[in-house]
Design a protein around this motif. Sequence first.
Motif, PDB file in Angstrom:
ATOM      1  N   THR A  90       3.315   2.201 -10.001  1.00 27.90           N
ATOM      2  CA  THR A  90       3.556   0.778  -9.777  1.00 27.90           C
ATOM      3  C   THR A  90       5.020   0.461  -9.531  1.00 27.90           C
ATOM      4  OG1 THR A  90       3.598   0.477 -12.183  1.00 27.90           O
ATOM      5  CG2 THR A  90       1.542  -0.033 -11.072  1.00 27.90           C
ATOM      6  N   ASP A  96      -0.407  -0.868  -4.173  1.00 28.76           N
ATOM      7  CA  ASP A  96      -0.998  -2.213  -4.153  1.00 28.76           C
ATOM      8  C   ASP A  96      -2.115  -2.364  -5.184  1.00 28.76           C
ATOM      9  OD1 ASP A  96       0.391  -3.392  -1.726  1.00 28.76           O
ATOM     10  OD2 ASP A  96      -0.455  -1.567  -0.851  1.00 28.76           O
ATOM     11  N   VAL A  97      -2.823  -1.273  -5.456  1.00 28.95           N
ATOM     12  CA  VAL A  97      -3.965  -1.289  -6.373  1.00 28.95           C
ATOM     13  C   VAL A  97      -3.977   0.028  -7.136  1.00 28.95           C
ATOM     14  CG1 VAL A  97      -6.497  -1.383  -6.548  1.00 28.95           C
ATOM     15  CG2 VAL A  97      -5.331  -2.745  -4.812  1.00 28.95           C
ATOM     16  N   LYS A 118       0.049  -7.024 -14.462  1.00 28.81           N
ATOM     17  CA  LYS A 118      -0.671  -7.877 -13.508  1.00 28.81           C
ATOM     18  C   LYS A 118      -1.007  -7.112 -12.233  1.00 28.81           C
ATOM     19  CE  LYS A 118       1.305 -12.167 -15.306  1.00 28.81           C
ATOM     20  NZ  LYS A 118       2.025 -13.432 -14.993  1.00 28.81           N
ATOM     21  N   ARG A 119      -1.589  -5.938 -12.443  1.00 32.68           N
ATOM     22  CA  ARG A 119      -1.931  -5.044 -11.347  1.00 32.68           C
ATOM     23  C   ARG A 119      -3.426  -4.778 -11.367  1.00 32.68           C
ATOM     24  NH1 ARG A 119       0.978  -4.167  -7.202  1.00 32.68           N
ATOM     25  NH2 ARG A 119       2.743  -4.042  -8.623  1.00 32.68           N
ATOM     26  N   VAL A 120      -4.124  -5.021 -10.271  1.00 27.89           N
ATOM     27  CA  VAL A 120      -5.558  -4.782 -10.217  1.00 27.89           C
ATOM     28  C   VAL A 120      -5.853  -3.310 -10.473  1.00 27.89           C
ATOM     29  CG1 VAL A 120      -7.526  -4.639  -8.634  1.00 27.89           C
ATOM     30  CG2 VAL A 120      -6.168  -6.731  -8.743  1.00 27.89           C
ATOM     31  N   TYR A 139      -7.473  -8.343 -14.806  1.00 29.00           N
ATOM     32  CA  TYR A 139      -7.128  -7.447 -13.705  1.00 29.00           C
ATOM     33  C   TYR A 139      -7.970  -6.179 -13.635  1.00 29.00           C
ATOM     34  CZ  TYR A 139      -3.188 -10.599 -13.483  1.00 29.00           C
ATOM     35  OH  TYR A 139      -2.438 -11.740 -13.379  1.00 29.00           O
ATOM     36  N   THR A 327      -3.086  -8.056   0.116  1.00 23.67           N
ATOM     37  CA  THR A 327      -3.012  -7.121  -1.010  1.00 23.67           C
ATOM     38  C   THR A 327      -2.375  -7.782  -2.229  1.00 23.67           C
ATOM     39  OG1 THR A 327      -0.899  -6.265  -0.180  1.00 23.67           O
ATOM     40  CG2 THR A 327      -2.906  -5.066   0.456  1.00 23.67           C
ATOM     41  N   ASP A 328      -2.136  -9.077  -2.153  1.00 16.99           N
ATOM     42  CA  ASP A 328      -1.619  -9.810  -3.301  1.00 16.99           C
ATOM     43  C   ASP A 328      -2.625  -9.706  -4.442  1.00 16.99           C
ATOM     44  OD1 ASP A 328       0.288 -12.112  -4.387  1.00 16.99           O
ATOM     45  OD2 ASP A 328      -1.791 -12.716  -4.788  1.00 16.99           O
ATOM     46  N   ASN A 329      -2.168  -9.277  -5.607  1.00 17.88           N
ATOM     47  CA  ASN A 329      -3.101  -8.982  -6.696  1.00 17.88           C
ATOM     48  C   ASN A 329      -3.828 -10.201  -7.241  1.00 17.88           C
ATOM     49  OD1 ASN A 329      -2.667  -5.922  -8.447  1.00 17.88           O
ATOM     50  ND2 ASN A 329      -2.019  -6.292  -6.339  1.00 17.88           N
TER      51      ASN A 329
END
Length: 403
Positions: A90, A96-97, A118-120, A139, A327-329
């Motif tokens: 990250t 992105d994920v 705050k990461r999927v 998430y 790709t915004d989480n």
Amino acid sequence: MKPVLLGSWVLASLMAAVLAQAAPKAPIKIGEINSYSTMPQFTQPYRQGWQLAVEEINVAGGLLGRKVEVIARDDAGKPEEALRHAVELTSKEKVDVLAGGFLSNVGLALADHALKNKRVFIASEPLTDAIVWDKGNRYTFRLRPSTYMQAAMLVEEAVKLPAKRWATIAPNYEYGQSAVASFKELLKARRPDVEFVSEQWPAQGKLDAGTTLTSTMQAKPDAIFNVTFGADLAKLVREGNQRGIFPKVPVVSMLSGEPEYLDVLKDETPRNWIVTGYPWDQIDSREHASFAANYYRRFNEYPKVGSVVGYATMQAIFAAIKKANSTDNEKLVLALRGLKFSTPFGPAEFRAIDQQSTMGAYVGKLELRGNRGTMAQWRYADGKAYLPSDAYVRARRPAEAMK
């Protein structure tokens, strides 16, 4: 500005624009963390499954006009290693994920990281109920049917047995504890007359099959619920066969019909165990036939459950990015809630209330064909039929996780 200078400026601007358009866009990055070195029988097919999905999407033009790149890391089955990789992926790789996880304790560690950053995180394999309920968060989304769901599928068959006295054998960590708790709860709800007379909790990967079975049989159970897998499952089956316990004592067993484990058991496969698994060579649906053919063409071997899970994990991520058009989480979280996506087992979706997928599993009995184990009398159990009520989820899942 003089005409010559103006013309040069316009030409330079046009060339810059053309070059900018011609320059390749940065890839969409997916960070994948799994127990590649400690659980290769599952994670190698899993890797091949997601590789196939990524190759297919890139040949089709990628996502949002960008190629997809997976950066994989090996957690060695240790939560601390998984967290170290998650931080690196990250912060340094700017993925992105996040996706992956095999063992439940590793999955929970990655889910906690996802919340804090705050990461999927698409938890592909961890089966513990806690990952979407007691320790669920905004998430984290889980793909495979949970221990609760698979226990519910197996209980439908267990209630048909005349057995009243049950024993359990399960690894002593989150997955095993969760599976036993769900099985006991659901079986007692359907059969109040049953009692659990023995619980054996060997350490994962360190099963002493002789001692475990001696203690189990001293309680004189009518049936056994088994949650061991991998090398522990092979030890248990071999010892039980030698002692004549199997198939004399009925066994209901989670995951034991998966090719990853049947390939190891071979002609030692115990007949008539009631299991969840994957009869890959007997499924004739269009979705599965296409996947299996493409998988065999690419890797020259038949698919396993890991193959399906790896492929479906990426299909879910691709569908979410397409739906969010980003790709915004935070946008991905909203896109994933209620998201419908395809899997080799058929359509599935992440239900919004607990972010659990409705992907199902196959339930049947173990049988020997030639010198290898397989599943017989099987059916596909659609996951959406085995999810608990919204009220049940609200009583267990943190309120902030549902915002």
